[in-house]
Enzyme design. Structure first.
Site, PDB file in Angstrom:
ATOM      1  N   ASP A  25      57.636  42.817  34.876  1.00  0.00           N
ATOM      2  CA  ASP A  25      57.316  41.563  35.558  1.00  0.00           C
ATOM      3  C   ASP A  25      57.757  41.737  37.009  1.00  0.00           C
ATOM      4  O   ASP A  25      58.944  41.695  37.314  1.00  0.00           O
ATOM      5  CB  ASP A  25      58.075  40.409  34.887  1.00  0.00           C
ATOM      6  CG  ASP A  25      57.892  39.088  35.633  1.00  0.00           C
ATOM      7  OD1 ASP A  25      57.117  39.051  36.614  1.00  0.00           O
ATOM      8  OD2 ASP A  25      58.534  38.102  35.224  1.00  0.00           O
ATOM      9  N   TRP A  81      63.962  34.872  34.001  1.00  0.00           N
ATOM     10  CA  TRP A  81      62.575  35.252  33.668  1.00  0.00           C
ATOM     11  C   TRP A  81      62.550  36.289  32.562  1.00  0.00           C
ATOM     12  O   TRP A  81      61.696  36.252  31.668  1.00  0.00           O
ATOM     13  CB  TRP A  81      61.816  35.710  34.905  1.00  0.00           C
ATOM     14  CG  TRP A  81      61.568  34.572  35.852  1.00  0.00           C
ATOM     15  CD1 TRP A  81      62.070  34.415  37.104  1.00  0.00           C
ATOM     16  CD2 TRP A  81      60.778  33.397  35.591  1.00  0.00           C
ATOM     17  NE1 TRP A  81      61.650  33.222  37.644  1.00  0.00           N
ATOM     18  CE2 TRP A  81      60.851  32.586  36.743  1.00  0.00           C
ATOM     19  CE3 TRP A  81      60.020  32.956  34.510  1.00  0.00           C
ATOM     20  CZ2 TRP A  81      60.192  31.357  36.839  1.00  0.00           C
ATOM     21  CZ3 TRP A  81      59.362  31.738  34.596  1.00  0.00           C
ATOM     22  CH2 TRP A  81      59.459  30.948  35.758  1.00  0.00           C
ATOM     23  N   LYS A 129      54.432  34.241  44.778  1.00  0.00           N
ATOM     24  CA  LYS A 129      55.723  34.563  45.386  1.00  0.00           C
ATOM     25  C   LYS A 129      55.495  35.418  46.630  1.00  0.00           C
ATOM     26  O   LYS A 129      55.934  35.073  47.712  1.00  0.00           O
ATOM     27  CB  LYS A 129      56.646  35.299  44.411  1.00  0.00           C
ATOM     28  CG  LYS A 129      56.739  34.684  43.022  1.00  0.00           C
ATOM     29  CD  LYS A 129      57.389  33.313  43.034  1.00  0.00           C
ATOM     30  CE  LYS A 129      57.201  32.528  41.750  1.00  0.00           C
ATOM     31  NZ  LYS A 129      57.744  33.109  40.540  1.00  0.00           N
TER      32      LYS A 129
HETATM   33  C1  LIG Z   1      57.739  32.696  39.158  1.00  0.00           C
HETATM   34  C2  LIG Z   1      58.005  33.783  38.200  1.00  0.00           C
HETATM   35  C3  LIG Z   1      57.446  33.799  36.922  1.00  0.00           C
HETATM   36  C4  LIG Z   1      56.550  32.683  36.410  1.00  0.00           C
HETATM   37  O1  LIG Z   1      55.347  32.689  37.072  1.00  0.00           O
HETATM   38  P1  LIG Z   1      54.184  31.645  36.698  1.00  0.00           P
HETATM   39  O2  LIG Z   1      53.082  32.068  37.592  1.00  0.00           O
HETATM   40  O3  LIG Z   1      54.718  30.279  37.000  1.00  0.00           O
HETATM   41  O4  LIG Z   1      53.871  31.833  35.257  1.00  0.00           O
HETATM   42  C5  LIG Z   1      57.732  34.855  36.092  1.00  0.00           C
HETATM   43  N1  LIG Z   1      58.530  35.865  36.498  1.00  0.00           N
HETATM   44  C6  LIG Z   1      59.083  35.893  37.723  1.00  0.00           C
HETATM   45  C7  LIG Z   1      59.956  37.048  38.105  1.00  0.00           C
HETATM   46  C8  LIG Z   1      58.833  34.861  38.608  1.00  0.00           C
HETATM   47  O5  LIG Z   1      59.389  34.883  39.838  1.00  0.00           O
END
Ligand SMILES: *Cc1c(COP(=O)(O)O)cnc(C)c1O
Length: 360
Positions: free
Chosen positions: A172, A103, A196
């Protein structure tokens, strides 16, 4: 209703059963409104109450001060990779990115489409198995902020605490948001896709500090400018109302049933320890992907002696109602996502299965 499985999916992921029951109970008639939350205007007082409580719960759980705005956005964390740089990266400065997994790599690539984004550290040569120490970071003069992913969902690599640098942090936090307390004043921006650890897919939470807000340039498309969403209290356009509603219920569950983020962290540690103790005690039968000091309490990743055994592990686990254990194709092996909503009981079932599988 059939029995529920233990769902170890990385996302969308398992939700707390009391939240799902509440959704079911209120689905046809939301609090005497005579309609479903799925059917009501985002300008109605019912939805206003929902959005207000979602924000208030987040502020209480995370101790978010008035200097930080809470926003409910769309486009996932993937849009934030670009939006953060569009808003917070001035043309004459650069963004310092720490890359500890898949990511972080995507975030860097997107920021580079917008401006000057540089690598402060990249764990690629070590196959993304750990986070760096502060002294390993290369930060050049003129960095506007440090971007990192607090938990790499695919590799199962998590920062035990935020990087010790004297820069605004942009994080993030998609896959460990609300899993533990964080010192919010250290962050300029936190963003997290809800699917998540915080709710269903469709809503992305952003927490933006006022120090970074002042940098936003004029001329961005309105929907990509954080100030638009601040000004319209996340109601500039139609928000994902149902997702915000479920996120509100999840935050209420965290506050009232779990008892806050410190309690949640303690449970998460206990759950992760069950899995890692079995890995460490398996005489090399299970081999963890992440270095022990960077192991994730949310996504445990490990290998078996060969791929045939890994396939058998996943197949036999599935038969026993332990599902979605196949690792991401880029890492291989097994991945167990054990977010907030996965009960201790589910992780015990996984651990017992691991012990039994190894012995047999
Ligand atoms: C799942 C995830 C993403 C992407 O998320 P989307 O909602 O599909 O854009 C980005 N960063 C992390 C750490 C993730 O677990």
């Amino acid at each position: 209703m059939g029995a529920r499985v233990w769902n170890f999916s990385a996302g969308p992921a398992t939700l707390p059963v009391p939240v799902l029951e509440r959704v079911r109970d209120e689905l046809l008639d939301h609090r005497g409104s005579g309609m479903s939350v799925l059917e009501m205007s985002h300008r109605s007082r019912w939805f206003e109450d929902i959005a207000e409580e979602a924000e208030a719960n987040l502020r209480e759980l995370m101790a978010i001060p008035p200097s930080h705005q809470v926003l409910f956005l769309q486009g996932g964390a993937s849009l934030q990779f670009a939006m953060a740089a569009m808003n917070l990266l001035p043309a004459e400065q650069h963004a310092a990115h720490v890359v500890t997994g898949s990511w972080g790599k995507k975030a860097l690539a997107e920021a580079r489409r917008i401006g000057d984004a540089r690598v402060a550290w990249d764990g690629k040569d070590e196959r993304y198995t750990r986070v760096p120490q502060a002294e390993e970071l290369t930060i050049e003069p003129g960095a506007a902020y440090l971007h990192f992913a607090s938990n790499e969902t695919i590799q199962g690599v998590q920062w035990p605490r935020e990087p010790a640098v004297d820069l605004p942090l942009v994080c993030d936090m998609s896959s460990d948001f609300l899993s533990r307390p964080v010192p919010i004043e250290r962050y300029g921006l936190i963003y997290a896709g809800a699917q998540k650890n915080a709710g269903p897919a469709g809503v992305t939470v952003a927490v933006l500090g006022e120090n970074l807000r002042a940098r936003i340039p004029d001329g961005l498309p309105a929907i990509l400018d954080y100030r638009t969403h601040i000004e319209h209290r996340s109601l500039y356009n139609t928000p994902p109302t149902f997702s915000v509603y479920v996120l509100m219920l999840v935050t209420r569950w965290l506050r009232d049933d779990v008892g806050g983020l410190e309690k949640m962290e303690a449970v998460n540690r206990e759950k992760a320890a069950l899995v890692y103790e079995e890995i460490d005690g398996s005489d090399g039968f299970y081999r963890g992907h992440a270095a022990p000091s960077s192991r994730s309490s949310m996504n445990a990743t490990w290998r078996l002696p060969d791929e045939k055994l890994e396939r058998r592990f996943v197949a036999e686990a599935t038969e026993q109602g332990l599902i979605e254990l196949k690792g991401h194709r880029s890492v291989g092996g097994i991945r167990a996502s054990i977010y907030n909503a996965m009960p201790l009981e589910g992780v015990r079932a996984l651990r017992d299965f691991m012990v039994g599988f190894r012995r047999s």
